[in-house]
Design a protein around this motif. Structure first.
Motif, PDB file in Angstrom:
ATOM      1  N   ARG A 157       0.876  -1.164   0.174  1.00 56.03           N
ATOM      2  CA  ARG A 157       0.026  -0.014   0.136  1.00 56.03           C
ATOM      3  C   ARG A 157       0.921   1.366  -0.226  1.00 56.03           C
ATOM      4  O   ARG A 157       0.488   2.204  -0.481  1.00 56.03           O
ATOM      5  N   ARG A 158       2.072   1.231   0.626  1.00 55.62           N
ATOM      6  CA  ARG A 158       3.037   2.380   0.750  1.00 55.62           C
ATOM      7  C   ARG A 158       3.543   2.603  -0.619  1.00 55.62           C
ATOM      8  O   ARG A 158       3.738   3.617  -1.175  1.00 55.62           O
ATOM      9  N   VAL A 159       3.784   1.681  -1.329  1.00 51.33           N
ATOM     10  CA  VAL A 159       4.639   1.447  -2.639  1.00 51.33           C
ATOM     11  C   VAL A 159       3.470   2.068  -3.442  1.00 51.33           C
ATOM     12  O   VAL A 159       3.677   3.121  -4.374  1.00 51.33           O
ATOM     13  N   LEU A 160       2.445   1.560  -3.319  1.00 48.96           N
ATOM     14  CA  LEU A 160       1.364   2.054  -4.400  1.00 48.96           C
ATOM     15  C   LEU A 160       1.003   3.587  -4.208  1.00 48.96           C
ATOM     16  O   LEU A 160       0.869   4.179  -5.137  1.00 48.96           O
ATOM     17  N   ALA A 206      -0.491   3.052 -11.703  1.00 48.73           N
ATOM     18  CA  ALA A 206       0.199   2.828 -10.586  1.00 48.73           C
ATOM     19  C   ALA A 206      -0.045   1.213 -10.301  1.00 48.73           C
ATOM     20  O   ALA A 206       0.898   0.576  -9.753  1.00 48.73           O
ATOM     21  N   GLU A 207      -1.266   0.837 -10.202  1.00 51.35           N
ATOM     22  CA  GLU A 207      -1.502  -0.375  -9.890  1.00 51.35           C
ATOM     23  C   GLU A 207      -0.896  -1.357 -10.761  1.00 51.35           C
ATOM     24  O   GLU A 207      -0.428  -2.450 -10.466  1.00 51.35           O
ATOM     25  N   GLU A 208      -0.811  -1.246 -11.972  1.00 51.65           N
ATOM     26  CA  GLU A 208      -0.283  -2.050 -13.001  1.00 51.65           C
ATOM     27  C   GLU A 208       1.264  -2.314 -12.732  1.00 51.65           C
ATOM     28  O   GLU A 208       2.004  -3.399 -12.825  1.00 51.65           O
ATOM     29  N   ASP A 262       2.598  10.387   1.281  1.00 49.32           N
ATOM     30  CA  ASP A 262       1.920   9.655   0.087  1.00 49.32           C
ATOM     31  C   ASP A 262       0.724   8.676   0.571  1.00 49.32           C
ATOM     32  O   ASP A 262      -0.368   8.739  -0.131  1.00 49.32           O
ATOM     33  N   ARG A 263       0.796   8.331   1.734  1.00 49.90           N
ATOM     34  CA  ARG A 263      -0.266   7.339   2.270  1.00 49.90           C
ATOM     35  C   ARG A 263      -1.661   8.075   3.014  1.00 49.90           C
ATOM     36  O   ARG A 263      -2.680   7.956   2.477  1.00 49.90           O
ATOM     37  N   VAL A 289      -6.493   1.877  -0.306  1.00 51.25           N
ATOM     38  CA  VAL A 289      -5.832   2.315   1.073  1.00 51.25           C
ATOM     39  C   VAL A 289      -5.777   0.758   1.837  1.00 51.25           C
ATOM     40  O   VAL A 289      -4.370   0.420   2.460  1.00 51.25           O
ATOM     41  N   CYS A 290      -6.713  -0.007   1.786  1.00 47.55           N
ATOM     42  CA  CYS A 290      -6.464  -1.404   2.787  1.00 47.55           C
ATOM     43  C   CYS A 290      -6.165  -2.495   1.863  1.00 47.55           C
ATOM     44  O   CYS A 290      -5.801  -3.602   2.327  1.00 47.55           O
ATOM     45  N   GLY A 291      -6.497  -2.362   0.577  1.00 46.79           N
ATOM     46  CA  GLY A 291      -5.704  -3.536  -0.417  1.00 46.79           C
ATOM     47  C   GLY A 291      -6.819  -4.595  -0.428  1.00 46.79           C
ATOM     48  O   GLY A 291      -6.342  -5.665  -0.700  1.00 46.79           O
ATOM     49  N   LEU A 292      -7.907  -4.362  -0.019  1.00 51.36           N
ATOM     50  CA  LEU A 292      -9.006  -5.470  -0.244  1.00 51.36           C
ATOM     51  C   LEU A 292      -9.364  -5.801  -1.681  1.00 51.36           C
ATOM     52  O   LEU A 292      -9.240  -4.883  -2.617  1.00 51.36           O
ATOM     53  N   SER A 293      -9.657  -6.914  -2.121  1.00 45.28           N
ATOM     54  CA  SER A 293      -9.907  -7.104  -3.655  1.00 45.28           C
ATOM     55  C   SER A 293     -11.440  -6.826  -3.726  1.00 45.28           C
ATOM     56  O   SER A 293     -12.072  -6.600  -2.958  1.00 45.28           O
TER      57      SER A 293
END
Lengths: 121, 435
Positions: free
Chosen positions: B34-37, B50-52, B128-129, B154-158
């Motif tokens: 999530r930080r990197v994203l 960014a996600e890609e 950034d977060r 933010v939470c990375g849920l699918s």
């Protein structure tokens, strides 16, 4: 006299009108001296509406949808991003009694020029 | 965590060392993705790109780390790998009208690694977060879209996890996220933490999203929906993250976290093992989680001391008084009524008036409380609010006014969908019929 001409249409039918034709008319009507300002808008999905009530700013997603209020004026503004646009729009006095719909401008002239440039290449 | 890019791809068969790196990589994904994203969105200026890039970066790590060993700073490595992959993608892609446009797009991508970003601003990555949180909760996005986007980004849920948690069809939810991203792009919603002038208003929107997520999980926890993703835990995690990231202490952010912790502390006491609703006064207080109550109460006290508190802090203060009482009889109802008075001043609402009436009934007796509830119902605001009728029923029951109690319970039952609540009211009705 000055007149404001408002353009309404079903967005799904936008494809029936080539951008190039719209830009050509825009150029002609500007040359004739009649047109003072004209812009195309981004899709209604990008609209936001704001109101100021009791000094508090209320922003909602979507276009203005109140049938009891009438269009009373317009401001064409330059802003860095939506946040700056909101700051400017919130200070328009009628925001305290009515609503201000914020719609980004679509760069239709640039799009048409870029498409023409690509065809030449 | 079914969105791990390396789950689907075949792991290289290079023996145990590779497996160990694979496990480390999974841990790094959980801790850092999530930080990197968040940083990649700022660098690339586009959520999808960014996600890609994030997935490409982890794919590259899966290939290179088992061979070359773990980099000294994995996060910086991933940010810079993602950035290069994105530039590479732009070069290969035919989505630009001209070489100049392409060059322009690449030029626009800042040339900095995660380390440099952190050094430059002294805050870099963590900022950034926070940017990501404020962008996902922007008030120009619809409320549903804010919640979905926050849980996704933010939470990375699918998408499937979020859809399942909100009992929404997955395609509807996916569409909501696509539209929200399109609006961010087309309307020019900036990727930034709002300035001091706007912060209070924008923070309201962030806090509302977090509380919505919490309540969704909290009310679901009562039913048989055990498979739903634990949204309350996710909301508490978000609340902690927000408090940690905000540049200056915000009492209401602390108040909201306290409120969630204090509710959460009673989670296992509010329903029987069979899923039956247990009222606060009948709960086994030994089941309340003291650790959460202590943490919540300390946050409330600190927030109250700032004198800049608002509705979340006041609700948390009420929850703290309830949680700290050794027994229902030993609860300081006078204090609670006083807190409700303050709350009504900052946030007038008939629901808060109803809750105040319940506290008054505890302090001054059911007759006084019932008069307040009946005056509220007569005003009409709460005519279709099930808790108003249930409260009236309960007070009538206590006063021995059985017919009125029965009628009010029946009205509450008509307005109640939730199975445990319905069974609770049906039990009360059956008790009233007993001689």
């Amino acid at each position: 006299m000055k007149y404001l001409c408002l353009v309404y249409l079903d967005e799904n039918r936008l494809d029936e009108l080539p951008d190039a034709e719209c830009v050509a008319y825009d150029e002609a009507v500007r040359r004739s001296g009649h047109c003072l300002a004209s812009e195309a808008l981004q899709s209604v999905h990008s609209a936001s509406t704001l109101r100021v009530r009791s000094g508090k700013l209320v922003i909602t997603d979507g276009p203005f949808a109140e049938t009891k209020e009438q269009l009373a004026g317009f401001y064409l503004i330059e802003a860095r991003d939506l946040n700056e646009a909101i700051q400017v729009a919130a200070k328009i006095p009628p925001a305290r009694v009515g609503s201000i719909e914020i719609r980004p401008i679509r760069p239709i002239r640039e799009d048409v020029a870029a498409a023409a440039g690509q065809r030449e290449r | 965590m079914n969105n791990l890019p390396f789950r689907e791809s075949r792991r290289p068969a290079v023996g145990e060392a590779a497996t160990a790196v694979g496990a480390t990589l999974e841990a790094i994904y959980r801790a850092e993705s999530r930080r990197v994203l968040a940083t990649l969105i700022r660098l690339l200026g586009d959520f999808d790109l960014a996600e890609e890039a994030l997935h490409e970066a982890f794919r590259a790590a899966l290939e290179q780390w088992p061979r070359d060993g773990l980099p000294a700073n994995p996060r910086a490595w991933l940010v810079s790998a993602g950035r290069f992959k994105a530039i590479d993608g732009i070069r290969r892609g035919a989505r630009f009208a001209s070489i100049e446009d392409m060059a322009e797009q690449i030029e626009a991508i800042p040339d900095e690694t995660a380390d440099e970003a952190a050094d430059n601003a002294g805050e870099g990555i963590e900022d950034d977060r926070l940017r990501l949180i404020f962008t996902c909760c922007h008030p120009a996005l619809g409320p549903d879209a804010q919640v979905a986007l926050t849980l996704r980004e933010v939470c990375g849920l699918s998408t499937e996890e979020i859809a399942h948690a909100f009992l929404t069809p997955a395609p509807t939810l996916a569409q909501r996220i696509v539209r929200a991203k399109a609006k961010i792009r087309d309307a020019g919603i900036p990727y930034q933490v709002p300035g001091a002038e706007e912060l209070a208003e924008r923070l309201d929107s962030v806090l509302r999203v977090i509380y919505l997520v919490f309540n969704e999980g909290y009310s679901a926890s009562l039913g048989a929906e055990l498979t739903r993703h634990d949204l309350s835990a996710e909301a508490i995690r978000l609340g902690r993250l927000l408090l940690e990231l905000l540049p200056a202490p915000e009492p209401e952010a602390a108040g909201l976290l306290a409120l969630m912790l204090l509710h959460e502390s009673r989670r296992s006491a509010r329903a029987s093992p069979g899923g039956e609703l247990i009222l606060l006064e009948d709960q086994d207080r030994a089941l309340w989680q003291r650790e959460l109550i202590r943490e919540g109460a300390a946050l409330v006290e600190a927030a109250l001391r700032t004198r800049r508190f608002g509705p979340y802090t006041l609700q948390a203060a009420i929850a703290a008084v309830l949680a700290e009482a050794p027994s229902p009889g030993a609860t300081d109802w006078k204090e609670i009524v006083g807190l409700y008075d303050l709350l009504l001043r900052v946030e007038p609402s008939p629901v808060i008036e109803l809750n105040r009436a319940v506290a008054v009934a505890m302090e001054d007796g059911p007759t006084v409380g019932l008069a307040l509830v009946e005056a509220l119902l007569a005003r009409g605001d709460l005519a279709d609010y099930r808790f108003a009728h249930a409260t009236r029923a309960d007070l009538c029951r206590r006063l021995g006014r059985k017919d009125e109690a029965r009628a009010a319970y029946r009205r509450a039952l008509e307005l109640t969908q939730q199975a445990p609540e319905r069974r609770f009211i049906e039990r009360r009705l059956a008790e009233l019929d007993r001689p």
